[in-house]
Design a protein around this motif. Sequence first.
Motif, PDB file in Angstrom:
ATOM      1  N   MET A  24       0.850  -1.189   0.000  1.00 16.66           N
ATOM      2  CA  MET A  24       0.000   0.000   0.000  1.00 16.66           C
ATOM      3  C   MET A  24       0.891   1.246   0.000  1.00 16.66           C
ATOM      4  SD  MET A  24      -3.222   0.590  -0.137  1.00 16.66           S
ATOM      5  CE  MET A  24      -3.648  -1.115   0.240  1.00 16.66           C
ATOM      6  N   ILE A  25       0.545   2.207  -0.845  1.00 15.69           N
ATOM      7  CA  ILE A  25       1.324   3.437  -0.961  1.00 15.69           C
ATOM      8  C   ILE A  25       0.443   4.619  -0.553  1.00 15.69           C
ATOM      9  CG2 ILE A  25       2.813   4.826  -2.443  1.00 15.69           C
ATOM     10  CD1 ILE A  25       3.588   1.840  -2.301  1.00 15.69           C
ATOM     11  N   ILE A  26       0.976   5.485   0.292  1.00 16.28           N
ATOM     12  CA  ILE A  26       0.283   6.709   0.686  1.00 16.28           C
ATOM     13  C   ILE A  26       1.128   7.889   0.231  1.00 16.28           C
ATOM     14  CG2 ILE A  26      -0.612   8.087   2.595  1.00 16.28           C
ATOM     15  CD1 ILE A  26      -0.748   5.426   4.200  1.00 16.28           C
ATOM     16  N   THR A  27       0.546   8.769  -0.565  1.00 14.82           N
ATOM     17  CA  THR A  27       1.262   9.981  -0.962  1.00 14.82           C
ATOM     18  C   THR A  27       0.644  11.167  -0.228  1.00 14.82           C
ATOM     19  OG1 THR A  27      -0.134  10.567  -2.875  1.00 14.82           O
ATOM     20  CG2 THR A  27       1.638   8.980  -3.250  1.00 14.82           C
ATOM     21  N   ILE A  28       1.491  12.102   0.163  1.00 14.25           N
ATOM     22  CA  ILE A  28       1.027  13.258   0.927  1.00 14.25           C
ATOM     23  C   ILE A  28       1.525  14.556   0.295  1.00 14.25           C
ATOM     24  CG2 ILE A  28       1.151  14.475   3.136  1.00 14.25           C
ATOM     25  CD1 ILE A  28       1.275  11.823   4.552  1.00 14.25           C
ATOM     26  N   GLY A  29       0.574  15.375  -0.161  1.00 11.48           N
ATOM     27  CA  GLY A  29       0.874  16.744  -0.533  1.00 11.48           C
ATOM     28  C   GLY A  29       0.575  17.603   0.685  1.00 11.48           C
ATOM     29  N   ARG A  30       1.195  18.771   0.786  1.00  6.45           N
ATOM     30  CA  ARG A  30       0.982  19.541   2.022  1.00  6.45           C
ATOM     31  C   ARG A  30       1.283  21.017   1.829  1.00  6.45           C
ATOM     32  NH1 ARG A  30       5.617  18.714  -0.313  1.00  6.45           N
ATOM     33  NH2 ARG A  30       7.502  18.933   0.931  1.00  6.45           N
ATOM     34  N   GLN A  31       0.503  21.836   2.525  1.00  3.77           N
ATOM     35  CA  GLN A  31       0.824  23.244   2.635  1.00  3.77           C
ATOM     36  C   GLN A  31       2.027  23.399   3.573  1.00  3.77           C
ATOM     37  OE1 GLN A  31      -2.899  24.963   4.077  1.00  3.77           O
ATOM     38  NE2 GLN A  31      -3.272  25.888   2.072  1.00  3.77           N
ATOM     39  N   TYR A  32       2.818  24.419   3.312  1.00  2.00           N
ATOM     40  CA  TYR A  32       3.977  24.674   4.161  1.00  2.00           C
ATOM     41  C   TYR A  32       3.500  25.072   5.561  1.00  2.00           C
ATOM     42  CZ  TYR A  32       8.578  26.432   5.527  1.00  2.00           C
ATOM     43  OH  TYR A  32       9.788  26.639   6.158  1.00  2.00           O
ATOM     44  N   GLY A  33       4.030  24.378   6.578  1.00  2.96           N
ATOM     45  CA  GLY A  33       3.659  24.673   7.954  1.00  2.96           C
ATOM     46  C   GLY A  33       2.436  23.932   8.443  1.00  2.96           C
ATOM     47  N   SER A  34       1.865  23.067   7.610  1.00  2.00           N
ATOM     48  CA  SER A  34       0.660  22.338   8.011  1.00  2.00           C
ATOM     49  C   SER A  34       0.962  21.085   8.824  1.00  2.00           C
ATOM     50  CB  SER A  34      -0.146  21.937   6.774  1.00  2.00           C
ATOM     51  OG  SER A  34       0.570  20.990   5.999  1.00  2.00           O
ATOM     52  N   GLY A  35       2.245  20.706   8.896  1.00  2.39           N
ATOM     53  CA  GLY A  35       2.622  19.500   9.621  1.00  2.39           C
ATOM     54  C   GLY A  35       2.544  18.244   8.775  1.00  2.39           C
ATOM     55  N   GLY A  36       2.480  18.406   7.459  1.00  2.14           N
ATOM     56  CA  GLY A  36       2.349  17.260   6.564  1.00  2.14           C
ATOM     57  C   GLY A  36       3.460  16.245   6.693  1.00  2.14           C
ATOM     58  N   LYS A  37       4.700  16.728   6.814  1.00  2.00           N
ATOM     59  CA  LYS A  37       5.818  15.797   6.945  1.00  2.00           C
ATOM     60  C   LYS A  37       5.733  15.033   8.262  1.00  2.00           C
ATOM     61  CE  LYS A  37      10.849  15.413   7.146  1.00  2.00           C
ATOM     62  NZ  LYS A  37      12.164  16.112   7.021  1.00  2.00           N
ATOM     63  N   GLU A  38       5.462  15.741   9.352  1.00  2.40           N
ATOM     64  CA  GLU A  38       5.369  15.081  10.661  1.00  2.40           C
ATOM     65  C   GLU A  38       4.233  14.066  10.677  1.00  2.40           C
ATOM     66  OE1 GLU A  38       4.877  16.131  15.444  1.00  2.40           O
ATOM     67  OE2 GLU A  38       5.040  17.763  13.966  1.00  2.40           O
ATOM     68  N   ILE A  39       3.117  14.423  10.074  1.00  7.48           N
ATOM     69  CA  ILE A  39       1.990  13.489   9.995  1.00  7.48           C
ATOM     70  C   ILE A  39       2.395  12.260   9.189  1.00  7.48           C
ATOM     71  CG2 ILE A  39      -0.303  13.166   8.965  1.00  7.48           C
ATOM     72  CD1 ILE A  39      -0.831  16.140   9.717  1.00  7.48           C
ATOM     73  N   GLY A  40       3.081  12.483   8.082  1.00  5.83           N
ATOM     74  CA  GLY A  40       3.540  11.371   7.257  1.00  5.83           C
ATOM     75  C   GLY A  40       4.482  10.443   8.000  1.00  5.83           C
ATOM     76  N   GLU A  41       5.427  11.032   8.745  1.00  2.72           N
ATOM     77  CA  GLU A  41       6.382  10.227   9.513  1.00  2.72           C
ATOM     78  C   GLU A  41       5.675   9.394  10.574  1.00  2.72           C
ATOM     79  OE1 GLU A  41      10.674  12.267   9.843  1.00  2.72           O
ATOM     80  OE2 GLU A  41       9.054  13.523  10.629  1.00  2.72           O
TER      81      GLU A  41
END
Length: 205
Positions: A1-18
């Motif tokens: 299963m693959i999850i891709t995450i686009g994100r606004q800057y400062g939205s915490g997208g990377k932390e959520i992904g990790e």
Amino acid sequence: MIITIGRQYGSGGKEIGEKLAQKLGFAFYDNELLTIAAQKSGLSQSALSEFDETPTSSFIYNMYVNSMSGIDVVPMNQQLAFAQFDAIKEVAKAGDCVIVGRCADYVLRERKDCIHIFIHSDMEHRKKRIVENYNIPEQLSEKTALKQDKKRAAYYNYYSHKKWGEAASYDFTIDSSMLGIDGSVEVLAKITEEFEKAYRNSFEG
């Protein structure tokens, strides 16, 4: 299963992904894609970092090609983007993973085992995270957020021919200012669980 995450800057997208990758036991890829792309393509990792998610102007590109007297030369930022796209395809083949940014949803558009997510947030929440996590002065936080969003949007729109941040471009969008980081992770973990069940049932049926 693959999850891709686009994100606004400062939205915490990377932390959520990790955190989502850790919770699910998936591999996680963000800046790691730069290393993989550099190793496979022979391109400089420092150059990859410099042009990471940097858009190409089709007008500048055409002028550049024409100036080469008919020689088909691809600009460096396009070479670097394509190297990252190849890296995305490679890690997706390797197994379950979460991939942040870099048009991963578009690159993997032919795969049926993917969930494409976009993380957004209200500006006050983003400004606070930017100040706390990136050591950017508060008076510059909103300007920085808008500048980075513009850069990401131009890159995504150019290569994917879709609209960055628009709900129709993704399977799900999450407002991290409403749910918080951990709340967003829990919701996305549940979505992944349900999607995986449906995906498996589609083969069994």
